[in-house]
Design a protein around this motif. Structure first.
Motif, PDB file in Angstrom:
ATOM      1  N   LEU A  21       0.830  -1.201   0.000  1.00 59.43           N
ATOM      2  CA  LEU A  21       0.000   0.000   0.000  1.00 59.43           C
ATOM      3  C   LEU A  21       0.871   1.260   0.000  1.00 59.43           C
ATOM      4  O   LEU A  21       0.621   2.197  -0.758  1.00 59.43           O
ATOM      5  CB  LEU A  21      -0.950   0.007   1.196  1.00 59.43           C
ATOM      6  CG  LEU A  21      -1.843   1.242   1.318  1.00 59.43           C
ATOM      7  CD1 LEU A  21      -2.715   1.426   0.086  1.00 59.43           C
ATOM      8  CD2 LEU A  21      -2.690   1.139   2.578  1.00 59.43           C
ATOM      9  N   TYR A  49       2.440   1.525  -3.439  1.00 55.97           N
ATOM     10  CA  TYR A  49       1.410   1.942  -4.395  1.00 55.97           C
ATOM     11  C   TYR A  49       1.167   3.448  -4.299  1.00 55.97           C
ATOM     12  O   TYR A  49       1.099   4.146  -5.317  1.00 55.97           O
ATOM     13  CB  TYR A  49       0.124   1.158  -4.136  1.00 55.97           C
ATOM     14  CG  TYR A  49      -1.019   1.581  -5.013  1.00 55.97           C
ATOM     15  CD1 TYR A  49      -1.208   1.010  -6.257  1.00 55.97           C
ATOM     16  CD2 TYR A  49      -1.900   2.573  -4.595  1.00 55.97           C
ATOM     17  CE1 TYR A  49      -2.260   1.412  -7.078  1.00 55.97           C
ATOM     18  CE2 TYR A  49      -2.945   2.975  -5.408  1.00 55.97           C
ATOM     19  CZ  TYR A  49      -3.115   2.392  -6.648  1.00 55.97           C
ATOM     20  OH  TYR A  49      -4.146   2.795  -7.454  1.00 55.97           O
ATOM     21  N   GLU A  50       1.029   3.955  -3.082  1.00 55.34           N
ATOM     22  CA  GLU A  50       0.790   5.387  -2.885  1.00 55.34           C
ATOM     23  C   GLU A  50       1.963   6.229  -3.390  1.00 55.34           C
ATOM     24  O   GLU A  50       1.767   7.294  -3.971  1.00 55.34           O
ATOM     25  CB  GLU A  50       0.501   5.678  -1.417  1.00 55.34           C
ATOM     26  CG  GLU A  50      -0.858   5.150  -0.990  1.00 55.34           C
ATOM     27  CD  GLU A  50      -1.138   5.305   0.488  1.00 55.34           C
ATOM     28  OE1 GLU A  50      -0.233   5.689   1.253  1.00 55.34           O
ATOM     29  OE2 GLU A  50      -2.289   5.033   0.880  1.00 55.34           O
TER      30      GLU A  50
END
Length: 82
Positions: free
Chosen positions: A65, A68-69
């Protein structure tokens, strides 16, 4: 414990390049060798999260996550938003 996660597809430095990142180890390698900018808050957070996952302090999915960010911030995703 494995460091694998659901792959994230990223555009490379050349328009025809696409990289599939599927682990914390490959994410760290990409951050150091192919990331378009060597600075950024989300990039630093992604690196830290991947290292924490490798140490077993967080899950690979949590590191994914953060990675991804960072990729979203750097505008290098080669896929629709999750």
């Amino acid at each position: 414990m494995t460091d694998k996660f659901t792959p994230i597809r990223l555009r490379g430095l050349r328009s025809e390049e696409v990289h599939e990142i599927d682990s914390c180890t490959s994410a760290i390698g990409f951050l150091y060798s192919l990331w378009p900018r060597k600075t950024g808050e989300k990039r630093a957070s992604a690196e830290q999260a991947c290292r924490q996952a490798l140490a077993g302090d967080i899950t690979p999915d949590e590191a994914r996550l953060a990675f991804y960010e960072a990729a979203l911030e750097a505008d290098i995703l080669d896929q629709p938003r999750d």
